[in-house]
Design a protein around this motif. Structure first.
Motif, PDB file in Angstrom:
ATOM      1  N   HIS A  21       0.807  -1.230   0.000  1.00  0.00           N
ATOM      2  CA  HIS A  21       0.000   0.000   0.000  1.00  0.00           C
ATOM      3  C   HIS A  21       0.840   1.281   0.000  1.00  0.00           C
ATOM      4  CE1 HIS A  21      -3.606  -2.370   0.486  1.00  0.00           C
ATOM      5  NE2 HIS A  21      -3.080  -2.971   1.525  1.00  0.00           N
ATOM      6  N   LYS A  81       4.520  -4.792 -11.969  1.00  0.00           N
ATOM      7  CA  LYS A  81       4.225  -3.409 -12.362  1.00  0.00           C
ATOM      8  C   LYS A  81       4.653  -3.148 -13.807  1.00  0.00           C
ATOM      9  CE  LYS A  81       4.375  -1.829  -7.598  1.00  0.00           C
ATOM     10  NZ  LYS A  81       5.080  -1.060  -6.555  1.00  0.00           N
ATOM     11  N   GLY A 174      -3.261   4.920  -9.975  1.00  0.00           N
ATOM     12  CA  GLY A 174      -2.948   3.744  -9.183  1.00  0.00           C
ATOM     13  C   GLY A 174      -3.964   3.600  -8.066  1.00  0.00           C
ATOM     14  N   ALA A 175      -4.144   2.376  -7.608  1.00  0.00           N
ATOM     15  CA  ALA A 175      -5.099   2.119  -6.524  1.00  0.00           C
ATOM     16  C   ALA A 175      -4.342   1.756  -5.254  1.00  0.00           C
ATOM     17  CB  ALA A 175      -6.038   0.983  -6.908  1.00  0.00           C
ATOM     18  N   ASN A 176      -4.788   2.314  -4.152  1.00  0.00           N
ATOM     19  CA  ASN A 176      -4.222   1.920  -2.864  1.00  0.00           C
ATOM     20  C   ASN A 176      -5.017   0.759  -2.283  1.00  0.00           C
ATOM     21  OD1 ASN A 176      -2.617   1.931  -0.608  1.00  0.00           O
ATOM     22  ND2 ASN A 176      -2.761   4.120  -0.290  1.00  0.00           N
ATOM     23  N   LEU A 178      -8.777  -1.628  -3.390  1.00  0.00           N
ATOM     24  CA  LEU A 178      -9.830  -1.812  -4.396  1.00  0.00           C
ATOM     25  C   LEU A 178     -10.657  -3.023  -4.009  1.00  0.00           C
ATOM     26  CD1 LEU A 178     -10.261  -0.240  -7.198  1.00  0.00           C
ATOM     27  CD2 LEU A 178      -9.504  -2.352  -8.252  1.00  0.00           C
ATOM     28  N   MET A 184     -12.851   2.007  -4.945  1.00  0.00           N
ATOM     29  CA  MET A 184     -11.440   2.387  -4.825  1.00  0.00           C
ATOM     30  C   MET A 184     -11.275   3.267  -3.602  1.00  0.00           C
ATOM     31  SD  MET A 184      -8.748   3.807  -7.668  1.00  0.00           S
ATOM     32  CE  MET A 184      -9.660   5.289  -8.128  1.00  0.00           C
ATOM     33  N   SER A 209      -3.372  -1.623 -10.860  1.00  0.00           N
ATOM     34  CA  SER A 209      -3.249  -2.206  -9.528  1.00  0.00           C
ATOM     35  C   SER A 209      -2.608  -3.579  -9.580  1.00  0.00           C
ATOM     36  CB  SER A 209      -4.637  -2.322  -8.868  1.00  0.00           C
ATOM     37  OG  SER A 209      -4.533  -2.969  -7.612  1.00  0.00           O
ATOM     38  N   LYS A 213      -3.355  -5.782  -4.178  1.00  0.00           N
ATOM     39  CA  LYS A 213      -4.173  -4.691  -3.651  1.00  0.00           C
ATOM     40  C   LYS A 213      -5.664  -4.933  -3.847  1.00  0.00           C
ATOM     41  CE  LYS A 213      -0.724  -1.031  -4.154  1.00  0.00           C
ATOM     42  NZ  LYS A 213      -0.447   0.338  -4.619  1.00  0.00           N
ATOM     43  N   THR A 233      -4.308  -5.256 -14.208  1.00  0.00           N
ATOM     44  CA  THR A 233      -3.450  -5.951 -13.256  1.00  0.00           C
ATOM     45  C   THR A 233      -2.418  -6.761 -14.027  1.00  0.00           C
ATOM     46  OG1 THR A 233      -4.641  -8.064 -13.103  1.00  0.00           O
ATOM     47  CG2 THR A 233      -5.509  -6.227 -11.803  1.00  0.00           C
TER      48      THR A 233
END
Length: 253
Positions: A21, A81, A174-176, A178, A184, A209, A213, A233
């Motif tokens: 995160h 990533k 970007g998602a912290n 989900l 989100m 993401s 996450k 993803t």
């Protein structure tokens, strides 16, 4: 957590939360690990003294998140990533106007953009702006404001006001956290406000993401999943891990 963990186990848990995160809050860790905030503060100090994290107000962030260009900073899940970045590249077309957030996945994307792409980029991340500016056919605008030391993006009213005057084809975020139930989410209220303004300025929203996450929830809501057009993803779109997202009105990449 049903039992008190040893210090080494707490440190391992803290590092995984930071890796996934990017940031942890002392209050959340205290609740999750069932120890006092003083204990968490000592843990974070030890991890910071060991060069593993950077302490910030109320918690800590990962070193690679803050110093992504430092060759000594290992980017967590870098291969995943990079796979996400390669997929997002397929969405980028000549003459598009694109808005991006920050984070290590976005930096991987900026590095992979082919030099032949001709497009205009707006970004709230000075780090992403630097990488985008390496490409000869990109026009890059950095939307300035107060710099969030914990998120390495610009925040505040000036950023939100500037975003209200921009209309872009695609927003990359970007998602912290989900999840199907909570949408989100993020842990920083100021960042949430900027992300909401970014979404409002875009015709389409693409969320990047890593799979770790997914199905996780942070404290504050950014948006419902029905506002997301693309979810990217490192997993193949037919992965069983994405089953909960398959019935939604979005494209899995």
């Amino acid at each position: 957590m049903n039992q008190v963990l040893l210090k080494e186990e707490r440190h391992s848990f803290i590092m995984r939360q930071i890796n996934v995160h990017n940031k942890v809050l002392s209050t959340d860790l205290s609740h999750q690990l069932q120890v006092s905030e003083d204990t968490i503060r000592r843990d974070l100090k030890e991890l910071a003294d060991a060069g593993k994290v950077l302490k910030v107000h109320g918690g800590a962030i990962g070193r690679s998140f803050h110093y992504p260009f430092n060759g000594n900073s290992e980017v967590y899940a870098q291969e995943a990533k990079q796979q996400i970045a390669a997929k997002v590249i397929t969405l980028l077309k000549n003459d598009m106007v694109i808005l991006t957030g920050g984070g290590t996945t976005m930096i991987e994307l900026a590095q992979q953009i082919p030099d032949t792409l001709r497009a205009t980029f707006f970004t709230i991340s000075p780090l992403v702006a630097l990488k985008l500016s390496d490409h000869p056919n990109l026009t890059v605008f950095s939307i300035g404001g107060q710099l969030s030391k914990s998120a390495s993006v610009h925040i505040g009213a000036s950023v939100i006001n500037a975003l209200s005057d921009i209309r872009v084809d695609l927003c990359l975020l970007g998602a912290n956290g989900l999840s199907v139930q909570e949408g989100m989410t993020d842990s920083d209220w100021e960042v949430v406000q900027v992300k909401r303004a970014m979404i409002r300025s875009a015709q389409k929203l693409c969320v990047l993401s890593i799979a770790e996450k997914l199905n996780s929830v942070q404290r504050m809501k950014v948006c419902d999943l029905n506002l997301i057009h693309y979810l990217v993803t490192e997993l193949p779109p037919n992965s069983h891990f994405l089953n909960n997202y398959r019935h939604l009105d979005l494209v899995l990449l």
